[in-house]
Design a protein around this motif. Sequence first.
Motif, short mmCIF file in Angstrom:
data_model
loop_
_atom_site.label_atom_id
_atom_site.label_comp_id
_atom_site.label_asym_id
_atom_site.label_seq_id
_atom_site.Cartn_x
_atom_site.Cartn_y
_atom_site.Cartn_z
N ASP A 38 0.86 -1.34 0.14
CA ASP A 38 -0.04 0.00 -0.10
C ASP A 38 0.92 1.32 -0.12
OD1 ASP A 38 -2.34 -1.70 0.08
OD2 ASP A 38 -2.65 -1.22 2.08
N ASP A 39 2.12 1.33 0.80
CA ASP A 39 2.85 2.37 0.84
C ASP A 39 3.56 2.41 -0.53
OD1 ASP A 39 2.48 3.10 3.46
OD2 ASP A 39 3.87 2.12 4.34
N ALA A 40 3.97 1.59 -0.98
CA ALA A 40 4.63 1.48 -2.31
C ALA A 40 3.78 2.16 -3.27
CB ALA A 40 5.02 0.17 -2.79
N LEU A 41 2.42 1.76 -3.41
CA LEU A 41 1.31 1.99 -4.40
C LEU A 41 1.17 3.47 -4.11
CD1 LEU A 41 -0.98 -0.67 -4.78
CD2 LEU A 41 0.36 0.24 -6.43
N ALA A 42 1.30 4.06 -2.99
CA ALA A 42 0.77 5.38 -2.87
C ALA A 42 1.97 6.40 -3.07
CB ALA A 42 0.32 5.72 -1.42
N TYR A 43 3.15 5.87 -3.31
CA TYR A 43 4.50 6.82 -3.36
C TYR A 43 4.38 7.99 -4.15
CZ TYR A 43 9.38 8.03 -2.30
OH TYR A 43 10.23 8.95 -1.97
N ALA A 44 3.93 7.79 -5.39
CA ALA A 44 4.10 8.91 -6.30
C ALA A 44 3.26 10.24 -5.74
CB ALA A 44 3.97 8.34 -7.89
N GLY A 45 2.06 9.50 -5.54
CA GLY A 45 0.98 10.80 -5.26
C GLY A 45 1.61 11.59 -3.84
N ARG A 46 2.19 10.72 -2.94
CA ARG A 46 2.62 11.43 -1.64
C ARG A 46 3.78 12.23 -2.22
NH1 ARG A 46 2.05 6.04 2.50
NH2 ARG A 46 0.15 6.17 2.73
N MET A 47 4.75 11.88 -2.97
CA MET A 47 5.82 12.79 -3.32
C MET A 47 5.32 13.91 -4.03
SD MET A 47 9.21 12.93 -3.20
CE MET A 47 10.59 13.68 -4.30
N GLU A 48 4.56 13.88 -4.75
CA GLU A 48 4.08 15.09 -5.57
C GLU A 48 3.53 15.90 -4.67
OE1 GLU A 48 1.19 13.23 -8.47
OE2 GLU A 48 2.99 12.59 -9.87
N ALA A 49 2.90 15.51 -3.57
CA ALA A 49 1.95 16.49 -2.44
C ALA A 49 3.19 17.14 -1.69
CB ALA A 49 1.24 15.76 -1.55
N PHE A 50 4.23 16.24 -1.37
CA PHE A 50 5.42 16.50 -0.58
C PHE A 50 6.30 17.96 -1.18
CE2 PHE A 50 10.16 16.27 0.01
CZ PHE A 50 10.07 16.56 1.26
N VAL A 51 6.44 17.75 -2.69
CA VAL A 51 6.93 18.66 -3.36
C VAL A 51 6.10 20.02 -3.37
CG1 VAL A 51 7.87 19.19 -5.79
CG2 VAL A 51 8.51 17.06 -4.79
N ARG A 52 4.88 19.70 -3.84
CA ARG A 52 4.07 21.04 -3.88
C ARG A 52 4.08 21.79 -2.49
NH1 ARG A 52 0.11 17.71 -6.87
NH2 ARG A 52 -0.59 17.23 -4.84
N ASP A 53 3.87 20.83 -1.35
CA ASP A 53 3.96 21.62 -0.06
C ASP A 53 5.10 22.37 0.26
OD1 ASP A 53 1.32 20.69 0.15
OD2 ASP A 53 1.87 18.82 1.44
N VAL A 54 6.20 21.56 0.05
CA VAL A 54 7.73 22.53 0.47
C VAL A 54 7.74 23.50 -0.42
CG1 VAL A 54 10.26 22.10 0.14
CG2 VAL A 54 8.88 20.16 1.06
N ARG A 55 7.26 23.57 -1.86
CA ARG A 55 7.57 24.69 -2.43
C ARG A 55 6.65 25.88 -2.10
NH1 ARG A 55 7.79 21.62 -8.57
NH2 ARG A 55 10.16 21.12 -8.41
N ARG A 56 5.32 25.47 -1.80
CA ARG A 56 4.60 26.62 -1.27
C ARG A 56 4.98 27.17 0.21
NH1 ARG A 56 -0.90 24.20 -0.52
NH2 ARG A 56 0.05 23.55 1.61
N ASP A 57 5.57 26.35 1.13
CA ASP A 57 6.00 26.72 2.27
C ASP A 57 7.27 27.37 2.30
OD1 ASP A 57 3.77 25.89 3.75
OD2 ASP A 57 4.32 24.03 4.22
N LEU A 58 7.96 27.30 1.27
CA LEU A 58 9.39 28.00 1.13
C LEU A 58 8.88 29.11 0.15
CD1 LEU A 58 11.94 25.30 1.01
CD2 LEU A 58 11.25 26.43 3.06
#
Length: 269
Positions: free
Chosen positions: A175-195
Amino acid sequence: MKPAAATMLPRALPVLLLLLAAAVTVSAERAPTLVFILAGQSNMGGRGGATSGNRWDGVVPPECAPSPRTLRLSPSLRWEEAREPLHAGVDAGNVVGVGPGMPFAHALLRSPACPRGAVVGLVPCAQGGTPIANWSRGSEMYDRMVTRARVAGTGTGRVAALLWFQGEADAMRRDDALAYAGRMEAFVRDVRRDLAMPNLLVIQVGIATAQKQGKWLELVRKQQRAVRVANLKYVDAMGLPIADDMTHLTTQAQVRLGKMLADAYIATI
Ligand SMILES: *[C@@H]1O[C@H](CO)[C@@H](O)[C@H](O)[C@H]1NC(C)=O
């Protein structure tokens, strides 16, 4: 002449001491021009030379040697000369060794493409064993990284990229493996916004091992390649030498990875 010179020295002494103190302060507070955030889990934290026994072997290849042009943001948020292990005091509770950060800085500074007089500021933020869910917005790891990145980007330095080496822990459960791309995309978007850096370059390392030899290594790797965000580079660690623990890159592997990361960054400038 003689009496004048004799009275000059005692008068000049406080001034000389002040100048000396100022010089020491300036060098201690040397600021970087190019800042890189290093985040992820143990292979970013660095386990080169630290996979057998309970201590790091202390071997520092020339490509990882300290230099006045390579600083790190300390755990207490001060710039200091960087040295191995780069993640000491950050990757808490683990025996840390050589990671990709120092050889990355070394390769970058040696490149003819590197801006003249550049001073590299490394911001270690990795924590061993953390799945990507531990890096979601508002989590301890996320907040620590964003806080450190904000401090690092204040002043003369510009945050040039986020180097990300993580995913081994997500290869243990399907389940974690399958969710990886979506979680990574959210992570990148959040970091860019917060910085407030909507175009922040992210260099993602394709994982070479699965934590606890989890079954889903290939699935995580496939997901990593499927991450769709702008300005994301991919560097593959697969094929680099792995230590006997079957989990961690060796010191020499980290040296090679550092060069690969530097090449990937240089290709963007
Ligand atoms: C990672 O997440 C797990 C599960 O939520 C939690 O128990 C653990 O403390 C987290 N670790 C870190 C370092 O954030």
